[in-house]
Write an enzyme that holds these catalytic residues in place. Structure first.
Site, PDB file in Angstrom:
ATOM      1  N   ASP A 115       0.807  -1.220   0.000  1.00 40.07           N
ATOM      2  CA  ASP A 115       0.000   0.000   0.000  1.00 40.07           C
ATOM      3  C   ASP A 115       0.840   1.270   0.000  1.00 40.07           C
ATOM      4  O   ASP A 115       1.503   1.574   0.983  1.00 40.07           O
ATOM      5  CB  ASP A 115      -0.938  -0.010   1.209  1.00 40.07           C
ATOM      6  N   ASP A 290      -1.788   5.359  -6.606  1.00 33.75           N
ATOM      7  CA  ASP A 290      -2.122   4.504  -5.471  1.00 33.75           C
ATOM      8  C   ASP A 290      -2.215   3.028  -5.839  1.00 33.75           C
ATOM      9  O   ASP A 290      -3.026   2.654  -6.682  1.00 33.75           O
ATOM     10  CB  ASP A 290      -3.470   4.989  -4.903  1.00 33.75           C
TER      11      ASP A 290
END
Ligand SMILES: *[C@@H]1O[C@H](CO)[C@@H](O)[C@H](O)[C@H]1NC(C)=O
Ligand SMILES: *[C@@H]1O[C@H](CO)[C@@H](O)[C@H](O)[C@H]1NC(C)=O
Ligand SMILES: *[C@@H]1O[C@H](CO)[C@@H](O)[C@H](O)[C@H]1NC(C)=O
Ligand SMILES: *[C@@H]1O[C@H](CO)[C@@H](O)[C@H](O)[C@H]1NC(C)=O
Length: 418
Positions: A115, A290
């Protein structure tokens, strides 16, 4: 602000005093493992693409939920906790990207989500944390609140082994006591900016927690203070700590500074202009890159322009835009101008992989687009998320030391794979 996780922490503190959860005075010096080898660098860490059978939301809904928590939390925060709440790992995703990470000595393997949108590393969502001889409870607690879940638990310092080669000492690891909203993974490997850890430490909410990249760098293990991220359509990917993997990209890497516009600038955020069919649909807008978002999210105004130009209709079942084969045949490229360079998503790169149509609730032969509505009007400081569908076509470098974001073309940039 009394949040769900702060309430949980009160409970944890009480529990800790009665159940042996190690909450007490840190005793690091006596037991910290000593000495480490300078590793060869850069170090590649493979990661695997998982299709989550237990998804609870349509794909665009799940991405929007993440978008809204990234954005919405920013609005509700107080100035000195500003960075504290931007920790939103991917949850309920149809597609997740996980790496095997060893923790402890001997290492126990955990399957962790990669992440870039959060920066804490924690385990215990599924597999229970195994304490080993290298595990040192710090006496601290941690909590991270998410759009669709949360985690709270206690903190240890331990040895983290990435790719069987890179052995990072003294890494803060959250050990979950409560975790909600994580299917099929053991936790998160947070590789975003360290400021995102502020507010996750209890009781020291102003303290930051060094990320795995930070520790590896400060322990002299990396040749460069950066992470390279390479994905490919319908395939597994690779994170490279301490450099880039030139076999995963073509040409030069072009860098831009992290955007100064908030909240995008709290993340791996950039400015970009997006055009379709010769029309600018977003002009010098701030947003983020992202790994925790699957699709390409655009501010509602830009999304509506894209929808009108492609003639696509919103498909009820999948929640995605759908085009007919004739409309697909007429589609144009979507262009991203970033730092004076132009990045192209061909029509093929704008469609969801047909082999995964049924996984997202679509028809086997339908043509679904990967561009979705963020739900926010443009100009909010978070106008897009370049998610995995973008990163499958361009190599990404997060230069932590210089706060730069780099992109390069790959052999998949223009390929017809979907
Ligand atoms: C680990 O932490 C201990 C205690 O804070 C410190 O003495 C030691 O130098 C650290 N080791 C590394 C590799 O950072
Ligand atoms: C960790 O995973 C790797 C393969 O992914 C395997 O070679 C290694 O034996 C595993 N270690 C343990 C303790 O299971
Ligand atoms: C959860 O962890 C157990 C091992 O503790 C493993 O067998 C199982 O496959 C894991 N489940 C998921 C969904 O990852
Ligand atoms: C990004 O855009 C904003 C708003 O136009 C501008 O102030 C800023 O200088 C741009 N560049 C960076 C690196 O933030």
């Amino acid at each position: 602000m009394l949040t769900r996780s702060s309430l949980l922490l009160q409970v944890l503190l009480l529990l800790g005093s009665t159940t042996g959860i190690p909450i007490g005075t840190p005793d690091l010096l006596s037991t910290a493992p000593g000495g480490y080898l300078l590793q060869s660098s850069p170090i590649p860490l493979p990661f695997t693409r998982l299709i989550n059978p237990n998804r609870k939301a349509q794909l665009p809904q799940a991405d929007r939920q993440r978008f809204q928590s990234l954005y919405g939390n920013a609005q509700g925060s107080t100035p000195d906790q500003e960075a504290a709440v931007f920790n939103v790992p991917s949850t309920f995703q149809v597609v997740s990207y996980v790496a095997t990470v060893g923790i402890g000595n001997p290492p126990t393997n955990y399957s962790l989500l990669i992440d870039t949108g959060s920066s804490n590393t924690w385990v215990g969502a599924n597999k229970t944390f195994e304490s080993t001889s290298s595990t040192i409870p710090t006496g601290g607690l941690f909590s991270v609140e998410y759009g669709s879940g949360f985690v709270a638990g206690f903190e240890v310092e331990d040895v983290v082994t990435l790719a069987y080669e890179l052995t990072i000492k003294n890494q803060s690891i959250g050990v979950a006591v409560f975790a909600e909203g994580f299917d099929g993974v053991d936790g998160i490997l947070g590789i975003g900016p360290v400021d995102l850890t502020q507010g996750t430490n209890v009781p020291n909410i102003n303290e930051k927690t060094s990320t795995v990249t930070d520790n590896a760098w400060f322990q002299g293990l990396l040749a460069a203070y950066e992470v390279g991220i390479g994905f490919a359509p319908a395939d597994n990917g690779e994170l490279t700590f301490g450099g880039t993997n030139p076999t995963r990209y073509t040409g030069n890497i072009n860098y831009v500074p992290i955007t100064s516009t908030k909240p995008a600038g709290n993340f791996v955020g950039i400015n970009q202009t997006v055009s379709y069919g010769g029309v600018e649909i977003l002009h010098n807008a701030a947003g983020i890159v992202d790994t925790g978002t699957t699709l390409l999210l655009l501010a509602t105004d830009a999304f509506n322009m894209y929808k009108a130009q492609t003639g696509a209709t919103l498909d009820e079942r999948s929640g995605l835009l759908k085009v007919t084969p004739e409309q697909y045949g007429q589609m144009n490229s979507l262009y991203f101008d970033i730092g004076g360079r132009r990045y192209e998503l061909t029509p093929n790169a704008q469609i969801w992989p047909r082999t995964l149509n049924e996984e997202i609730g679509g028809d086997k032969d339908g043509i679904y687009l990967v561009v979705a509505d963020s739900g926010n009007a443009a100009g909010s400081g978070l106008d897009f998320i370049d998610g995995m569908v973008f990163l499958e076509r361009y190599y990404l470098v997060y230069d932590v030391g210089n706060s730069l974001v780099g992109f390069a073309t790959t052999t998949n940039t223009y390929s017809n794979v979907n």
